[in-house]
Enzyme design. Structure first.
Site: not given
Length: 320
Positions: A33, A65, A78, A122, A177, A232
């Site tokens: 997406g 999406r 994909k 993501d 998602c 950090c």
């Protein structure tokens, strides 16, 4: 008429800027997406070369999406379906389609060859692996994440703080998602912002998008800069092939989730961290799960009982 005439007329672009765009190599991790709109707009702008890596195939649940894909693409990798769509959109763009998962093993070489890196996966493990790699290689990283009706885009590394500086702790929720849902235009907007920020980096626009954070929540966009955020420490991800013979490997996945353990000798202990045996003095602990999220939380709990080297191993599969 030059296909790029409408962007070349911009004083921020011009012929020199278009030449920069055409010479740029963008690494994109994820063809979902976020990746689909970023890919379309970067290809439309004339990026010279795009390396796209993603291990997944097109599924019908993706289509609301990820509108670059069609019903005839179902079951196809994909990256291959996306590369075919880019050829139709702009055949001048060189596409490198990799049906693979980003790991700490392949990330350094992929990042080293890119001018700008887009984190569109993501994925918890992919985002932190890319950030650690880009920070070391001084490569700009444009990272985004979306869930439900909200999300963010940030510009990291290459002189700006890393993702780890802004998000030093694991998230409180493990929703994705797949479990919480997401609205298509939300990821579409954030992916477009990633493309815009990548072009701004390539063109050298000021103020730099590196060190800038944009949040979309409650139907509003808000921004702030984090240029002074301190780096950090925290556990790092490793690849499966980097496990050592003397490591203490703990697989946090229950048997019904993963019948085969991360290694034959791994300790299977879904609740490890706050409880469970401690390693020998000087021994490294490798905590394994699907996405790295459970491993990070277990590392936090373990560090309260033991002060030693802890690494995380994300083994892929359904995101947590």
């Amino acid at each position: 008429m030059n296909r790029y005439a409408r962007q070349m007329i911009l004083p921020e672009v011009g012929a020199e800027g278009q030449s920069r765009i055409g010479a740029a190599h963008v690494l994109m991790v994820g063809a979902g997406g976020l990746g689909v709109p970023a890919l379309q707009y970067l290809a439309g702008a004339g990026i010279g070369r795009i390396t796209l890596i993603d291990p997944d195939t097109v599924e019908e649940t993706n289509l609301h999406r990820q509108p670059i894909f069609r019903m005839k693409d179902l079951g196809q990798p994909k990256v291959q379906a996306a590369a075919q769509a880019v050829v139709r959109l702009n055949p001048a763009v060189q596409m490198v389609a990799l049906v693979d998962r980003l790991t700490p093993a392949n990330a350094p070489d992929l990042v080293a060859g890119a001018d700008v890196v887009l984190d569109c996966a993501d994925s918890y493990a992919a985002s932190y692996t890319l950030s650690d790699t880009c920070l070391a290689a001084r490569r700009p990283l444009i990272s985004a994440s979306a869930l439900g009706l909200s999300g963010y885009v940030g510009g990291f590394c290459a002189g700006a703080p890393s993702l780890r500086a802004l998000f030093p702790d694991p998230p409180d929720t493990g929703q994705t998602c797949a479990t919480a849902g997401v609205l298509g235009p939300v990821v579409g907007m954030l992916g477009c912002l990633q493309a815009q920020m990548a072009l701004a980096v390539i063109l050298g626009l000021e103020p730099s998008p590196l060190g800038q954070f944009t949040r979309f929540e409650g139907g509003r966009l808000t921004q702030f800069r984090f240029d002074a955020a301190p780096e950090c420490d925290g556990p790092r991800f490793i690849a499966a092939e980097d496990i050592r013979d003397d490591d203490m490997v703990v697989d946090l996945r229950p048997e019904d989730e993963a019948p085969r353990k991360a290694t034959p000798d791994a300790l299977r202990h879904p609740g490890y961290g706050a409880t469970g045996p401690l390693p020998r003095p000087g021994q490294r602990v490798v905590l394994a799960c699907r996405s790295g999220l459970r491993s990070w939380r277990a590392a936090d709990a373990l560090s309260r009982r033991w002060n030693g080297e802890i690494t995380l191993l994300a083994l892929g599969g359904i995101p947590e």
